[in-house]
Design an enzyme around this catalytic site. Structure first.
Site, PDB file in Angstrom:
ATOM      1  N   CYS A 155     -37.977  -1.971  18.094  1.00 38.21           N
ATOM      2  CA  CYS A 155     -37.339  -0.870  18.840  1.00 38.21           C
ATOM      3  C   CYS A 155     -37.223   0.424  18.043  1.00 38.21           C
ATOM      4  O   CYS A 155     -37.039   1.489  18.625  1.00 38.21           O
ATOM      5  CB  CYS A 155     -35.942  -1.275  19.293  1.00 38.21           C
ATOM      6  SG  CYS A 155     -35.926  -2.815  20.162  1.00 38.21           S
TER       7      CYS A 155
ATOM      8  N   HIS B 257     -30.887   4.541  20.580  1.00 31.37           N
ATOM      9  CA  HIS B 257     -31.614   3.423  21.174  1.00 31.37           C
ATOM     10  C   HIS B 257     -30.747   2.834  22.290  1.00 31.37           C
ATOM     11  O   HIS B 257     -29.529   2.717  22.157  1.00 31.37           O
ATOM     12  CB  HIS B 257     -31.909   2.363  20.110  1.00 31.37           C
ATOM     13  CG  HIS B 257     -32.553   1.140  20.672  1.00 31.37           C
ATOM     14  ND1 HIS B 257     -33.640   1.204  21.518  1.00 31.37           N
ATOM     15  CD2 HIS B 257     -32.271  -0.175  20.527  1.00 31.37           C
ATOM     16  CE1 HIS B 257     -34.002  -0.018  21.855  1.00 31.37           C
ATOM     17  NE2 HIS B 257     -33.182  -0.886  21.276  1.00 31.37           N
TER      18      HIS B 257
ATOM     19  N   ASN C 267     -33.667  -1.714  28.443  1.00 29.40           N
ATOM     20  CA  ASN C 267     -34.075  -1.546  27.053  1.00 29.40           C
ATOM     21  C   ASN C 267     -35.602  -1.506  26.993  1.00 29.40           C
ATOM     22  O   ASN C 267     -36.258  -2.521  27.193  1.00 29.40           O
ATOM     23  CB  ASN C 267     -33.524  -2.709  26.225  1.00 29.40           C
ATOM     24  CG  ASN C 267     -33.933  -2.627  24.767  1.00 29.40           C
ATOM     25  OD1 ASN C 267     -34.695  -1.748  24.370  1.00 29.40           O
ATOM     26  ND2 ASN C 267     -33.417  -3.544  23.962  1.00 29.40           N
TER      27      ASN C 267
HETATM   28  N1  ACO Z   1     -26.728 -13.668  34.154  1.00 33.22           N
HETATM   29  C1  ACO Z   1     -25.634 -14.430  34.295  1.00 33.22           C
HETATM   30  N2  ACO Z   1     -25.072 -15.105  33.275  1.00 33.22           N
HETATM   31  C2  ACO Z   1     -25.656 -14.979  32.078  1.00 33.22           C
HETATM   32  C3  ACO Z   1     -26.811 -14.201  31.855  1.00 33.22           C
HETATM   33  C4  ACO Z   1     -27.357 -13.530  32.966  1.00 33.22           C
HETATM   34  N3  ACO Z   1     -28.435 -12.743  32.885  1.00 33.22           N
HETATM   35  N4  ACO Z   1     -27.166 -14.279  30.550  1.00 33.22           N
HETATM   36  C5  ACO Z   1     -26.263 -15.061  29.953  1.00 33.22           C
HETATM   37  N5  ACO Z   1     -25.353 -15.500  30.868  1.00 33.22           N
HETATM   38  C6  ACO Z   1     -24.202 -16.356  30.679  1.00 33.22           C
HETATM   39  C7  ACO Z   1     -24.299 -17.175  29.417  1.00 33.22           C
HETATM   40  O1  ACO Z   1     -25.035 -18.356  29.662  1.00 33.22           O
HETATM   41  C8  ACO Z   1     -22.846 -17.442  29.123  1.00 33.22           C
HETATM   42  O2  ACO Z   1     -22.413 -18.475  29.951  1.00 33.22           O
HETATM   43  P1  ACO Z   1     -21.401 -19.587  29.393  1.00 33.22           P
HETATM   44  O3  ACO Z   1     -20.162 -18.826  29.009  1.00 33.22           O
HETATM   45  O4  ACO Z   1     -21.230 -20.491  30.576  1.00 33.22           O
HETATM   46  O5  ACO Z   1     -22.101 -20.208  28.228  1.00 33.22           O
HETATM   47  C9  ACO Z   1     -22.139 -16.179  29.580  1.00 33.22           C
HETATM   48  O6  ACO Z   1     -23.041 -15.530  30.478  1.00 33.22           O
HETATM   49  C10 ACO Z   1     -21.783 -15.234  28.464  1.00 33.22           C
HETATM   50  O7  ACO Z   1     -22.925 -15.014  27.659  1.00 33.22           O
HETATM   51  P2  ACO Z   1     -22.847 -14.163  26.347  1.00 33.22           P
HETATM   52  O8  ACO Z   1     -24.157 -14.250  25.612  1.00 33.22           O
HETATM   53  O9  ACO Z   1     -21.607 -14.471  25.600  1.00 33.22           O
HETATM   54  O10 ACO Z   1     -22.692 -12.701  26.953  1.00 33.22           O
HETATM   55  P3  ACO Z   1     -22.444 -11.364  26.173  1.00 33.22           P
HETATM   56  O11 ACO Z   1     -21.243 -10.724  26.688  1.00 33.22           O
HETATM   57  O12 ACO Z   1     -22.592 -11.503  24.693  1.00 33.22           O
HETATM   58  O13 ACO Z   1     -23.657 -10.475  26.665  1.00 33.22           O
HETATM   59  C11 ACO Z   1     -25.794  -9.681  25.959  1.00 33.22           C
HETATM   60  C12 ACO Z   1     -24.988 -10.888  26.387  1.00 33.22           C
HETATM   61  C13 ACO Z   1     -25.850  -8.690  27.080  1.00 33.22           C
HETATM   62  C14 ACO Z   1     -27.218 -10.147  25.624  1.00 33.22           C
HETATM   63  C15 ACO Z   1     -25.143  -9.032  24.729  1.00 33.22           C
HETATM   64  O14 ACO Z   1     -24.852  -9.991  23.753  1.00 33.22           O
HETATM   65  C16 ACO Z   1     -26.029  -7.992  24.106  1.00 33.22           C
HETATM   66  O15 ACO Z   1     -26.264  -6.961  24.674  1.00 33.22           O
HETATM   67  N6  ACO Z   1     -26.493  -8.210  22.880  1.00 33.22           N
HETATM   68  C17 ACO Z   1     -27.305  -7.300  22.167  1.00 33.22           C
HETATM   69  C18 ACO Z   1     -28.579  -7.113  22.850  1.00 33.22           C
HETATM   70  C19 ACO Z   1     -29.441  -6.203  22.047  1.00 33.22           C
HETATM   71  O16 ACO Z   1     -29.025  -5.505  21.171  1.00 33.22           O
HETATM   72  N7  ACO Z   1     -30.684  -6.232  22.354  1.00 33.22           N
HETATM   73  C20 ACO Z   1     -31.603  -5.433  21.690  1.00 33.22           C
HETATM   74  C21 ACO Z   1     -31.990  -6.024  20.405  1.00 33.22           C
HETATM   75  S1  ACO Z   1     -33.095  -5.078  19.565  1.00 33.22           S
HETATM   76  C22 ACO Z   1     -34.122  -4.587  20.674  1.00 33.22           C
HETATM   77  O17 ACO Z   1     -33.853  -3.605  21.279  1.00 33.22           O
HETATM   78  C23 ACO Z   1     -35.359  -5.404  20.950  1.00 33.22           C
END
Ligand code: ACO
Length: 379
Positions: free
Chosen positions: A111, A249, A279
């Site tokens: 990224c 980003h 993203n």
């Molecule tokens: N829809 C519905 N439920 C979902 C989804 C979805 N798309 N994805 C995950 N869940 C569920 C999970 O299974 C979990 O369920 P559980 O509690 O029953 O186990 C619940 O939602 C919570 O999941 P978390 O992973 O804890 O959710 P979080 O609040 O952390 O959000 C997210 C996840 C959006 C991915 C967040 O962690 C994030 O944005 N992380 C950083 C992402 C990032 O920086 N990406 C870029 C990296 S570098 C680049 O750009 C390539």
């Protein structure tokens, strides 16, 4: 002293829109979940290859700068998405543009690739290696997304944008860069199925498994972008009050808000596009920059902060001083061909092609050569 002014800019967004409701037709997810966790409402799916997206964006940036492709010295193609690995993608853009004398480099820091490319091109101009450059940020993630994984499939989109840099005596362009890599966390974001490790497996290209520890990446992203921003401001003798606009980003709205909070910069001075494009990895910063210019949010002499974060886990923050011109010198006639399918139809076609024989994904579970979890001792 020579500087590298940003004299041209252009984006190329594929027109087909994939909504959160489209995603919930084949994933156990919802608009409410995606919006509340990420801020994303929709993203784009490209009907053309990454070189074509890049070429249209670069043509628009060159017209904006009033620079003939035949006079381009350097093309940097920043991104993870390559139509082919050999020949490289920058050579494809060079050929399509008719930029016959341009050195052509692919640069992959995930990224952060556009920002690393901007720093590299700036250094090459400032040291006299080249007089000008086209720097592209592009991704075509839809083609290798694991569309069965709701943890990643909702997060990403396709797109491209480019800028033109030209040697200048005025103190403008990238004035400071902090680049780094949190390699200890490199396994928190990994796409299995692309690369030589998988050559001995019977896999179809594009059939991937994503390792993605979202919560760890979230914390590492906020820390790295905030720290790099603090350090680049210090390096340039500036404070948060000197920053007119943050162009970060766009991985997650909550990450952007946290970075702005740590930097002490109100969200009114932050460009956000994540709601409409998701993203786009290397394309997010340049697309956001182009949209800030189109919306007249970049003023003559503006100071811009560009923090970014990506796989590797690479990170950076750049401080950019804008020049006097905030309007294009010209327009390009370059356009994408018309799209004939909806975004959902294209995604369903990719899904149908992934794992067509029900056998390939087993091969992705164990890389041929497992990577040591501890670094080798350096003699
Ligand atoms: N829809 C519905 N439920 C979902 C989804 C979805 N798309 N994805 C995950 N869940 C569920 C999970 O299974 C979990 O369920 P559980 O509690 O029953 O186990 C619940 O939602 C919570 O999941 P978390 O992973 O804890 O959710 P979080 O609040 O952390 O959000 C997210 C996840 C959006 C991915 C967040 O962690 C994030 O944005 N992380 C950083 C992402 C990032 O920086 N990406 C870029 C990296 S570098 C680049 O750009 C390539």
């Amino acid at each position: 002293m020579t500087y590298a002014a940003i004299t041209g800019w252009g984006k190329c967004m594929p027109p087909a829109v994939l909504s959160n409701d489209d995603l919930s037709t084949f994933l156990d997810t919802s608009d409410e979940w995606i919006v509340s966790r990420t801020g994303m409402k929709e993203r784009r799916v490209s009907h053309v290859g990454a070189i074509e997206l890049s070429t249209v964006a670069a043509s628009r940036a060159l017209a904006c700068a009033g620079l003939d492709p035949a006079d381009v010295d350097l093309i940097i193609y920043g991104g993870v998405s390559n139509d082919e690995l050999v020949p490289n993608s920058a050579s494809g853009v060079q050929f399509a543009l008719g930029a016959t004398k341009a050195a052509s480099i692919d640069l992959n820091t995930a990224c952060t690739s556009f920002c690393y490319g901007l720093t590299t091109a700036t250094a090459m101009i400032r040291t006299g290696v080249v007089r000008n450059a086209v720097v592209i940020g592009v991704e075509l993630i839809s083609r290798y997304m694991d569309w069965s994984n709701r943890g990643v499939a909702v997060l990403f989109g396709d797109g491209a944008a480019a800028v033109v840099l030209q040697a200048s005596d005025n103190e403008e362009g990238v004035l400071g860069s902090v680049l780094g890599c949190d390699a200890e966390g490199r396994q928190t974001l990994r796409v299995r199925g692309m690369g030589c490790t998988y050559a001995l497996h019977d896999i179809t290209y594009g059939d991937t498994i994503w390792d993605f520890d979202g919560q760890s990446i979230f914390k590492r992203a906020v820390h790295a972008m905030s720290d790099a921003s603090r350090r680049v401001l210090e390096q340039c003798g500036k404070t948060a009050d000197d920053v007119d606009l943050v162009i970060p980003h766009q991985a997650n709205l909550r990450i952007i808000e946290s970075v702005a909070k740590y930097a002490g910069i109100p969200m009114e001075r932050v460009i956000v596009t994540v709601q409409k494009y998701g993203n786009m990895s290397a394309a997010t910063v340049p697309v956001a920059l182009v949209e800030a210019l189109e919306a007249s949010r970049v003023k003559p002499g503006s100071t811009l902060l560009m923090p970014a974060f990506g796989g590797g886990l690479t990170y950076c923050s750049l401080l950019v001083k804008w020049g006097e011109r905030v309007t294009p010198l010209g327009q390009s006639a370059a356009e994408l061909p018309p799209v004939t399918q909806t975004a959902l139809e294209m995604v369903n076609a990719i899904r149908a092609n992934q794992d067509p024989h029900g056998r390939s994904r087993d091969g992705l579970l164990a890389p041929v050569f497992a990577e040591s979890s501890t670094p080798a001792a350096v003699e």
